[in-house]
Design a protein around this motif. Structure first.
Motif, PDB file in Angstrom:
ATOM      1  N   PRO A  14       0.832  -1.212   0.000  1.00  0.00           N
ATOM      2  CA  PRO A  14       0.000   0.000   0.000  1.00  0.00           C
ATOM      3  C   PRO A  14       0.864   1.259   0.000  1.00  0.00           C
ATOM      4  O   PRO A  14       1.896   1.341   0.683  1.00  0.00           O
ATOM      5  CB  PRO A  14      -0.794  -0.115   1.304  1.00  0.00           C
ATOM      6  N   ALA A  15       0.437   2.235  -0.758  1.00  0.00           N
ATOM      7  CA  ALA A  15       1.159   3.506  -0.825  1.00  0.00           C
ATOM      8  C   ALA A  15       0.765   4.379   0.351  1.00  0.00           C
ATOM      9  O   ALA A  15      -0.415   4.682   0.542  1.00  0.00           O
ATOM     10  CB  ALA A  15       0.855   4.205  -2.146  1.00  0.00           C
ATOM     11  N   GLN A  16       1.756   4.774   1.130  1.00  0.00           N
ATOM     12  CA  GLN A  16       1.510   5.745   2.198  1.00  0.00           C
ATOM     13  C   GLN A  16       1.462   7.158   1.650  1.00  0.00           C
ATOM     14  O   GLN A  16       0.859   8.049   2.242  1.00  0.00           O
ATOM     15  CB  GLN A  16       2.607   5.631   3.259  1.00  0.00           C
ATOM     16  N   HIS A  17       2.094   7.349   0.505  1.00  0.00           N
ATOM     17  CA  HIS A  17       2.127   8.660  -0.149  1.00  0.00           C
ATOM     18  C   HIS A  17       1.764   8.465  -1.623  1.00  0.00           C
ATOM     19  O   HIS A  17       2.641   8.429  -2.488  1.00  0.00           O
ATOM     20  CB  HIS A  17       3.513   9.289  -0.013  1.00  0.00           C
ATOM     21  N   PRO A  18       0.485   8.322  -1.926  1.00  0.00           N
ATOM     22  CA  PRO A  18       0.074   7.975  -3.294  1.00  0.00           C
ATOM     23  C   PRO A  18       0.375   9.043  -4.332  1.00  0.00           C
ATOM     24  O   PRO A  18       0.285   8.771  -5.539  1.00  0.00           O
ATOM     25  CB  PRO A  18      -1.442   7.748  -3.157  1.00  0.00           C
ATOM     26  N   ASP A  19       0.754  10.232  -3.885  1.00  0.00           N
ATOM     27  CA  ASP A  19       1.123  11.276  -4.840  1.00  0.00           C
ATOM     28  C   ASP A  19       2.569  11.155  -5.297  1.00  0.00           C
ATOM     29  O   ASP A  19       3.004  11.848  -6.220  1.00  0.00           O
ATOM     30  CB  ASP A  19       0.906  12.654  -4.218  1.00  0.00           C
ATOM     31  N   ARG A  20       3.334  10.266  -4.662  1.00  0.00           N
ATOM     32  CA  ARG A  20       4.745  10.112  -4.986  1.00  0.00           C
ATOM     33  C   ARG A  20       4.973   8.915  -5.912  1.00  0.00           C
ATOM     34  O   ARG A  20       4.175   7.975  -5.938  1.00  0.00           O
ATOM     35  CB  ARG A  20       5.580   9.904  -3.716  1.00  0.00           C
ATOM     36  N   LEU A  21       6.068   8.958  -6.623  1.00  0.00           N
ATOM     37  CA  LEU A  21       6.476   7.814  -7.433  1.00  0.00           C
ATOM     38  C   LEU A  21       6.740   6.623  -6.518  1.00  0.00           C
ATOM     39  O   LEU A  21       7.381   6.763  -5.474  1.00  0.00           O
ATOM     40  CB  LEU A  21       7.727   8.186  -8.226  1.00  0.00           C
ATOM     41  N   GLN A  22       6.239   5.465  -6.903  1.00  0.00           N
ATOM     42  CA  GLN A  22       6.385   4.243  -6.112  1.00  0.00           C
ATOM     43  C   GLN A  22       7.494   3.377  -6.713  1.00  0.00           C
ATOM     44  O   GLN A  22       7.472   3.060  -7.906  1.00  0.00           O
ATOM     45  CB  GLN A  22       5.073   3.464  -6.078  1.00  0.00           C
ATOM     46  N   ALA A  47       9.668   3.974  -1.378  1.00  0.00           N
ATOM     47  CA  ALA A  47      10.332   2.711  -1.705  1.00  0.00           C
ATOM     48  C   ALA A  47       9.649   1.544  -1.005  1.00  0.00           C
ATOM     49  O   ALA A  47       9.317   1.624   0.185  1.00  0.00           O
ATOM     50  CB  ALA A  47      11.801   2.777  -1.308  1.00  0.00           C
ATOM     51  N   HIS A  48       9.448   0.471  -1.748  1.00  0.00           N
ATOM     52  CA  HIS A  48       8.874  -0.769  -1.217  1.00  0.00           C
ATOM     53  C   HIS A  48       9.868  -1.899  -1.457  1.00  0.00           C
ATOM     54  O   HIS A  48      10.373  -2.065  -2.571  1.00  0.00           O
ATOM     55  CB  HIS A  48       7.551  -1.098  -1.901  1.00  0.00           C
ATOM     56  N   ARG A  49      10.126  -2.686  -0.428  1.00  0.00           N
ATOM     57  CA  ARG A  49      11.090  -3.781  -0.533  1.00  0.00           C
ATOM     58  C   ARG A  49      10.406  -5.031  -1.089  1.00  0.00           C
ATOM     59  O   ARG A  49       9.400  -5.503  -0.540  1.00  0.00           O
ATOM     60  CB  ARG A  49      11.703  -4.079   0.832  1.00  0.00           C
TER      61      ARG A  49
END
Length: 234
Positions: A14-22, A47-49
């Motif tokens: 899940p994106a904690q900051h959906p406005d940012r590049l994932q 960043a997601h691991r």
């Protein structure tokens, strides 16, 4: 208009900051190419691991973003035309981020293509050859009695280092005075070869004085030092 919530990968990460590049990645040579580029450009990102120990890269959610089940991959909520853009393959991601920010790639058309040729040099040569050397030198391949496969990749790695070493004579960076995506593509793999793969002596790395010089300059950059540890270990 689609949003990040429309992409299955967000169900697992899940994106904690959906406005940012994932960013979905690991700190491997290919992975850190993108995290270093993001740190160098200053683009906001999350960043997601992707944990290989638990086969995250084979999960349906990750495969929905990259059917080739390799890291890194990105999902940019603000892609071309303001539409979300999913993207995989580290070389393509580097060029996308360079174009998006207007940084680390020449604006002159001829110099741009010459930069791209060195990115392809890494993608088609340095990465695959160094990776195979690492397998045969450090991992399961080291136990093979027949050393001809290992030596094939050792010799090709030496050849590639020689090509790069000769090119760097009289140049600060791959493209001359300017640090570009070519350096960001190539030097994480050089660092991995002599570090994680423990192949410095095997390839005679100390003979490649120009490559060693530019590697030192590369790893001294603050953005590189940050990017080399992203995503952080849990």
């Amino acid at each position: 208009m689609p949003t990040l919530s429309d992409f299955p990968i967000g169900q697992k990460w899940p994106a904690q900051h959906p406005d940012r590049l994932q960013l979905y990645s690991l700190p491997t040579p290919n992975g850190v190419k993108v995290s270093i580029m993001l740190e160098e450009t200053g683009l906001p990102y999350e960043a997601h691991r992707v944990d290989f120990a638990t086969d995250d890269q084979l999960s349906p959610e990750f495969l929905s973003l990259n059917p080739n089940n390799k890291i890194p991959a990105i999902l940019d909520p603000d892609g071309p035309g303001g539409q979300p853009l999913p993207l995989f393959e580290s070389g393509a991601i580097l060029m996308y981020l360079a174009d998006k920010t207007g940084r680390f790639v020449p604006q002159d058309a001829a110099a741009r293509w010459q930069t791209l040729q060195w990115v392809m040099f890494q993608m088609g040569g340095v990465g695959p050859m160094f990776g195979q050397l690492g397998f045969f030198h450090k991992f399961a391949g080291k136990d093979y009695e027949d050393k001809r496969p290992r030596d094939r990749y050792v010799n090709e790695s030496k050849r590639l280092l020689g090509v790069l070493d000769k090119h760097l004579i009289g140049r600060d960076w791959v493209m001359g005075d300017d640090y570009t995506v070519a350096d960001i593509a190539i030097f994480p793999w050089i660092r991995n070869l002599v570090g994680f793969y423990e192949a410095r002596e095997l390839v005679g790395f100390d003979a490649f004085k120009q490559v060693a010089r530019v590697l030192d300059a590369f790893v001294a950059r603050p953005a590189v030092q940050r990017g080399l540890n992203i995503p952080a270990a849990p």
